[in-house]
Design a protein around this motif. Structure first.
Motif, PDB file in Angstrom:
ATOM      1  N   GLN A  69       0.829  -1.207   0.000  1.00 30.64           N
ATOM      2  CA  GLN A  69       0.000   0.000   0.000  1.00 30.64           C
ATOM      3  C   GLN A  69       0.863   1.256   0.000  1.00 30.64           C
ATOM      4  O   GLN A  69       0.572   2.229  -0.711  1.00 30.64           O
ATOM      5  N   GLU A 108       2.353   1.807  -3.404  1.00 34.31           N
ATOM      6  CA  GLU A 108       1.329   2.286  -4.334  1.00 34.31           C
ATOM      7  C   GLU A 108       1.056   3.774  -4.136  1.00 34.31           C
ATOM      8  O   GLU A 108       0.915   4.533  -5.110  1.00 34.31           O
ATOM      9  N   ILE A 109       0.970   4.194  -2.873  1.00 35.85           N
ATOM     10  CA  ILE A 109       0.730   5.614  -2.580  1.00 35.85           C
ATOM     11  C   ILE A 109       1.900   6.455  -3.066  1.00 35.85           C
ATOM     12  O   ILE A 109       1.714   7.527  -3.673  1.00 35.85           O
ATOM     13  N   GLU A 164       1.598   6.863  -6.783  1.00 36.88           N
ATOM     14  CA  GLU A 164       0.525   7.792  -7.161  1.00 36.88           C
ATOM     15  C   GLU A 164       0.951   9.237  -6.949  1.00 36.88           C
ATOM     16  O   GLU A 164       0.695  10.102  -7.791  1.00 36.88           O
ATOM     17  N   LEU A 217      -4.071  11.157  -0.129  1.00 40.85           N
ATOM     18  CA  LEU A 217      -3.045  10.117  -0.227  1.00 40.85           C
ATOM     19  C   LEU A 217      -2.048  10.218   0.918  1.00 40.85           C
ATOM     20  O   LEU A 217      -1.600   9.199   1.470  1.00 40.85           O
ATOM     21  N   LYS A 226      -3.575   8.827   4.116  1.00 42.29           N
ATOM     22  CA  LYS A 226      -3.572   7.363   4.066  1.00 42.29           C
ATOM     23  C   LYS A 226      -2.162   6.828   4.274  1.00 42.29           C
ATOM     24  O   LYS A 226      -1.952   5.840   5.008  1.00 42.29           O
ATOM     25  N   TYR A 227      -1.187   7.473   3.668  1.00 43.22           N
ATOM     26  CA  TYR A 227       0.210   7.055   3.798  1.00 43.22           C
ATOM     27  C   TYR A 227       0.648   7.089   5.261  1.00 43.22           C
ATOM     28  O   TYR A 227       1.249   6.133   5.762  1.00 43.22           O
TER      29      TYR A 227
END
Length: 267
Positions: free
Chosen positions: A163, A166-167, A170, A228, A231-232
């Protein structure tokens, strides 16, 4: 009878059958010693650390401070780390008979002083009926430990790592550059200089990028990056603080985590 001739189990059985009062600092160690010998401790004990906490809850309760405050005695600073339940007491401590004798004498002298202080402020019922029994329960809880599902945590570590990657990808695609998401300075430059998002708050060192700021920016829907980043930080915190750390705390002998509960810490 020499002490060496008495087994630990016999010693704790003798304590149980006697009506003696055990005066100690951090009584859990003695209680756990009995439990490790499969002897449930029934002997009476007085805990100096807990007594000091009851008397002065916002004050230091380490043995050196207690001894100096009430007896004007000074002891050298000791290592702060708590010993593993299943380790042997270091020879350096056992062989320092002079210090052990001095501390034992100090404990005997401290007992009536702290008893009197407890009576003066009328906290005897809470101390004797709640705190002292609680110490024994916490000692048993610490020894019992907690099983950890290591394979589950290993899978979770991989999931969280994916995850995070992925962040990072992005953010890199959106920003057009590689950013260290752990760096408040680089994150601030990205948000407020490169993306020209509205500045919500500033600190002495530059732009604030705390959770409140990111939440406000995310609610504006001007860029996906604030969401993002939130979330990170959430996933990275879980990964570093718990998912990676907890398996490292598993005791190799019991395959459990054994925490330390401190009844003399204020919530």
């Amino acid at each position: 009878i020499l002490f060496e001739e008495i087994s630990s189990k016999s010693f704790f059985n003798i304590l149980n059958s006697s009506k003696s009062l055990i005066i100690s600092y951090q009584s859990k160690v003695i209680l756990q010693g009995a439990m490790l010998e499969n002897v449930w401790p029934e002997f009476h004990y007085f805990d100096l650390a807990q007594a000091q906490f009851m008397i002065k809850p916002e004050y230091r309760y380490d043995f050196n401070t207690i001894a100096f405050d009430y007896l004007n005695l000074e002891f050298s600073e000791e290592k702060k780390d708590q010993m593993d339940f299943f380790e042997q007491i270091p020879e350096s401590i056992l062989n320092d008979t002079k210090t052990l004798s001095k501390k034992s004498s100090a404990m005997l002298k401290l007992h009536p002083i702290l008893v009197e202080k407890i009576d003066e402020i009328d906290v005897g019922k809470a101390f004797y009926d709640l705190d002292i029994p609680l110490i024994k329960i916490l000692a048993a809880m610490e020894l019992e430990g907690i099983h950890l599902n290591i394979p589950f945590y290993q899978k979770l570590e991989q999931d969280f790592s994916n995850q995070i990657h992925e962040i990072e990808s992005e953010v890199r695609e959106t920003a057009g550059d590689t950013i260290n998401l752990r760096s408040p300075k680089q994150v601030g430059e990205l948000l407020f200089e490169k993306l020209n998002l509205p500045v919500i708050k500033k600190t002495k060192t530059g732009f604030s990028t705390n959770a409140d700021v990111l939440n406000q920016l995310a609610s504006m829907n001007l860029s996906p990056i604030p969401s993002l980043l939130l979330k990170y930080r959430e996933v990275e915190k879980l990964l570093s603080t718990y998912v990676k750390a907890l398996p490292q705390m598993v005791n190799s002998k019991t395959q459990k985590i054994h925490t330390h509960f401190q009844p003399s810490n204020a919530a």
